[in-house]
Design a protein around this motif. Structure first.
Motif, PDB file in Angstrom:
ATOM      1  N   ALA A  83       0.833  -1.198   0.000  1.00 44.25           N
ATOM      2  CA  ALA A  83       0.000   0.000   0.000  1.00 44.25           C
ATOM      3  C   ALA A  83       0.870   1.251   0.000  1.00 44.25           C
ATOM      4  N   THR A  84       1.972   1.213   0.733  1.00 48.34           N
ATOM      5  CA  THR A  84       2.906   2.335   0.762  1.00 48.34           C
ATOM      6  C   THR A  84       3.544   2.545  -0.606  1.00 48.34           C
ATOM      7  N   VAL A  85       3.838   1.455  -1.288  1.00 49.15           N
ATOM      8  CA  VAL A  85       4.381   1.549  -2.648  1.00 49.15           C
ATOM      9  C   VAL A  85       3.380   2.241  -3.576  1.00 49.15           C
ATOM     10  N   ALA A  86       2.124   1.826  -3.506  1.00 48.71           N
ATOM     11  CA  ALA A  86       1.087   2.436  -4.343  1.00 48.71           C
ATOM     12  C   ALA A  86       0.968   3.926  -4.047  1.00 48.71           C
ATOM     13  N   LEU A  87       1.024   4.290  -2.778  1.00 47.47           N
ATOM     14  CA  LEU A  87       0.966   5.699  -2.409  1.00 47.47           C
ATOM     15  C   LEU A  87       2.163   6.466  -2.965  1.00 47.47           C
ATOM     16  N   TYR A  88       3.328   5.844  -2.935  1.00 52.75           N
ATOM     17  CA  TYR A  88       4.531   6.509  -3.444  1.00 52.75           C
ATOM     18  C   TYR A  88       4.370   6.880  -4.911  1.00 52.75           C
ATOM     19  N   PHE A  89       3.936   5.938  -5.726  1.00 53.28           N
ATOM     20  CA  PHE A  89       3.776   6.236  -7.151  1.00 53.28           C
ATOM     21  C   PHE A  89       2.670   7.260  -7.381  1.00 53.28           C
ATOM     22  N   THR A  90       1.608   7.176  -6.607  1.00 57.86           N
ATOM     23  CA  THR A  90       0.498   8.116  -6.754  1.00 57.86           C
ATOM     24  C   THR A  90       0.927   9.532  -6.401  1.00 57.86           C
ATOM     25  N   TYR A  91       1.562   9.688  -5.243  1.00 56.09           N
ATOM     26  CA  TYR A  91       1.942  11.029  -4.802  1.00 56.09           C
ATOM     27  C   TYR A  91       3.112  11.592  -5.599  1.00 56.09           C
ATOM     28  N   SER A  92       4.001  10.745  -6.058  1.00 57.08           N
ATOM     29  CA  SER A  92       5.109  11.236  -6.894  1.00 57.08           C
ATOM     30  C   SER A  92       4.560  11.901  -8.143  1.00 57.08           C
ATOM     31  N   THR A  93       3.572  11.262  -8.751  1.00 54.42           N
ATOM     32  CA  THR A  93       2.969  11.815  -9.962  1.00 54.42           C
ATOM     33  C   THR A  93       2.119  13.032  -9.644  1.00 54.42           C
ATOM     34  N   LEU A  94       1.297  12.934  -8.598  1.00 60.34           N
ATOM     35  CA  LEU A  94       0.448  14.065  -8.238  1.00 60.34           C
ATOM     36  C   LEU A  94       1.282  15.301  -7.945  1.00 60.34           C
ATOM     37  N   GLU A  95       2.358  15.137  -7.210  1.00 60.72           N
ATOM     38  CA  GLU A  95       3.161  16.295  -6.834  1.00 60.72           C
ATOM     39  C   GLU A  95       4.016  16.814  -7.985  1.00 60.72           C
ATOM     40  N   GLU A  96       4.361  15.930  -8.893  1.00 58.69           N
ATOM     41  CA  GLU A  96       5.042  16.390 -10.108  1.00 58.69           C
ATOM     42  C   GLU A  96       4.111  17.263 -10.942  1.00 58.69           C
ATOM     43  N   GLU A  97       2.858  16.844 -11.064  1.00 59.76           N
ATOM     44  CA  GLU A  97       1.893  17.624 -11.840  1.00 59.76           C
ATOM     45  C   GLU A  97       1.481  18.900 -11.114  1.00 59.76           C
ATOM     46  N   ILE A  98       1.411  18.846  -9.794  1.00 58.54           N
ATOM     47  CA  ILE A  98       1.144  20.058  -9.028  1.00 58.54           C
ATOM     48  C   ILE A  98       2.270  21.062  -9.235  1.00 58.54           C
ATOM     49  N   GLU A  99       3.501  20.577  -9.203  1.00 61.13           N
ATOM     50  CA  GLU A  99       4.650  21.456  -9.418  1.00 61.13           C
ATOM     51  C   GLU A  99       4.608  22.066 -10.813  1.00 61.13           C
ATOM     52  N   ARG A 100       4.216  21.257 -11.784  1.00 59.58           N
ATOM     53  CA  ARG A 100       4.126  21.744 -13.157  1.00 59.58           C
ATOM     54  C   ARG A 100       3.080  22.862 -13.286  1.00 59.58           C
ATOM     55  N   ASN A 101       2.025  22.759 -12.483  1.00 56.99           N
ATOM     56  CA  ASN A 101       0.902  23.682 -12.615  1.00 56.99           C
ATOM     57  C   ASN A 101       0.743  24.619 -11.412  1.00 56.99           C
ATOM     58  N   LYS A 102       1.819  24.826 -10.679  1.00 53.49           N
ATOM     59  CA  LYS A 102       1.723  25.625  -9.454  1.00 53.49           C
ATOM     60  C   LYS A 102       1.329  27.080  -9.707  1.00 53.49           C
ATOM     61  N   ASP A 103       1.534  27.572 -10.935  1.00 52.82           N
ATOM     62  CA  ASP A 103       1.155  28.941 -11.255  1.00 52.82           C
ATOM     63  C   ASP A 103      -0.153  29.027 -12.036  1.00 52.82           C
ATOM     64  N   HIS A 104      -0.770  27.894 -12.287  1.00 51.23           N
ATOM     65  CA  HIS A 104      -2.049  27.893 -13.003  1.00 51.23           C
ATOM     66  C   HIS A 104      -3.117  28.517 -12.109  1.00 51.23           C
ATOM     67  N   PRO A 105      -3.901  29.471 -12.613  1.00 51.11           N
ATOM     68  CA  PRO A 105      -4.888  30.156 -11.759  1.00 51.11           C
ATOM     69  C   PRO A 105      -5.932  29.217 -11.159  1.00 51.11           C
ATOM     70  N   GLY A 106      -6.133  28.071 -11.795  1.00 55.36           N
ATOM     71  CA  GLY A 106      -7.095  27.124 -11.272  1.00 55.36           C
ATOM     72  C   GLY A 106      -6.549  26.218 -10.183  1.00 55.36           C
ATOM     73  N   PHE A 107      -5.263  26.400  -9.856  1.00 56.59           N
ATOM     74  CA  PHE A 107      -4.682  25.582  -8.794  1.00 56.59           C
ATOM     75  C   PHE A 107      -3.755  26.355  -7.859  1.00 56.59           C
ATOM     76  N   ALA A 108      -3.170  27.418  -8.319  1.00 59.67           N
ATOM     77  CA  ALA A 108      -2.116  28.127  -7.586  1.00 59.67           C
ATOM     78  C   ALA A 108      -2.429  28.406  -6.110  1.00 59.67           C
ATOM     79  N   PRO A 109      -3.644  28.829  -5.742  1.00 58.95           N
ATOM     80  CA  PRO A 109      -3.910  29.104  -4.319  1.00 58.95           C
ATOM     81  C   PRO A 109      -3.827  27.870  -3.428  1.00 58.95           C
ATOM     82  N   LEU A 110      -3.825  26.677  -4.024  1.00 65.23           N
ATOM     83  CA  LEU A 110      -3.773  25.433  -3.250  1.00 65.23           C
ATOM     84  C   LEU A 110      -2.372  24.823  -3.229  1.00 65.23           C
ATOM     85  N   TYR A 111      -1.393  25.594  -3.622  1.00 64.17           N
ATOM     86  CA  TYR A 111      -0.014  25.107  -3.678  1.00 64.17           C
ATOM     87  C   TYR A 111       0.625  25.244  -2.296  1.00 64.17           C
ATOM     88  N   PHE A 112       0.709  24.117  -1.583  1.00 64.06           N
ATOM     89  CA  PHE A 112       1.290  24.083  -0.236  1.00 64.06           C
ATOM     90  C   PHE A 112       2.331  22.961  -0.162  1.00 64.06           C
TER      91      PHE A 112
END
Length: 290
Positions: A83-112
């Motif tokens: 389960a930890t492995v599955a979380l690792y792959f999920t969050y690695s991708t989610l956070e990579e995409e969040i980083e890619r879109n951290k300045d997008h107006p539809g997401f930027a205020p949620l960048y923590f």
């Protein structure tokens, strides 16, 4: 006469008390918090739409066998590792995409990133479970891969829908995830110093309830039309579905594993009461019954 509470039931009550507390100030960005929490919620706010629009998915997730067994302390170590492995792959991708879109107006205020990002914590957990060569020992499962591909697609083509996955995952981790941390620590006899459960430790969130209020307020302040909000709600239901597919996959794997010694010492739960509450929201967990 009322039955005595087990240690885990006491943990559940402790989390509930924290969730209900209004006495501890949230120290990060206090001006934003004060300003945003004064805003009265409306039925058209995204947080309210998500709450109402994902109820059915929420109930389905909380009643998966994996979640019910986990909350009762019936979790094999090998399954927890996977389960930890599955979380690792999920969050690695989610956070990579969040980083890619951290300045997008539809997401930027949620960048923590300092407060929420989990990849580094999951790397510590995987090193604890698999050793220094952990990257060579793990692989992304089929269900996790589907989840990852969906997040990647959104990050590249519909970044405003990343809100659905960030909200579902991070807010859940700050809620019921704190119960799962304590259940896992006792069920798997993990070190009291926190090795193996760093995923659940948010060192830069001083008060989870206050932070969740801030996050929801930021989410409600996003400049989104109703059609986009409805798409986010639909995507949040997809996020639940992807998580449930991972749970089902783990259940199938668990059926093939040999039984491990569990329940040495005190039981994790006395078998009474409602033990199938969702890991995303733990405030109601831990009420003992006569």
């Amino acid at each position: 006469m009322p039955s005595e509470k087990t240690e885990v039931q006491e943990d559940f009550q402790e989390v509930e008390d924290i969730e209900e507390s209004e006495n501890i100030p949230y120290v990060e960005e206090p001006q934003d918090e004060d300003q945003e929490q004064d805003t009265e919620l409306k039925p058209t706010d995204l947080s309210e739409l998500l709450k109402e629009g994902t109820k059915e998915s929420h109930e389905q997730a909380e009643n998966t066998q994996f979640v019910k067994d986990f909350l009762k302390g019936r979790i094999k170590k090998e399954l927890f590792k996977l389960a930890t492995v599955a979380l690792y792959f999920t969050y690695s991708t989610l956070e990579e995409e969040i980083e890619r879109n951290k300045d997008h107006p539809g997401f930027a205020p949620l960048y923590f990133p300092l407060e929420l990002h989990r990849k580094e914590a999951l790397e510590k957990d995987l090193e604890f479970f698999y050793g220094p060569e952990w990257k060579k020992e793990i692989k992304c499962s089929e269900a996790a891969q589907e989840y990852v591909e969906r997040i990647r697609q959104l990050g590249q083509h519909e970044p405003e829908l990343l809100v659905a996955h960030a909200y579902t995952r991070y807010m859940g981790d700050l809620s019921g995830g704190q119960v799962l941390k304590k259940v896992a620590q006792r069920a798997l006899h993990l070190p009291s110093t926190g090795e193996g459960i760093q995923f659940y430790v948010f060192e830069n969130v001083t008060n989870a309830q206050r932070f969740k209020q801030l996050y929801r307020a930021r989410m409600n302040a996003l400049d989104l039309d109703m059609e986009t909000k409805e798409r986010i709600v639909a995507e949040a239901n997809e996020a639940f579905r992807f998580n449930m597919k991972v749970f089902d996959e783990l259940d199938k794997i668990g059926a093939t594993l040999t039984e491990e010694a569990q329940g040495e010492g005190l039981p994790l739960h006395d078998g009474k009461g409602d033990t199938c509450k969702c890991p995303y929201y733990a405030a109601k967990q831990g009420r003992s019954e006569e």
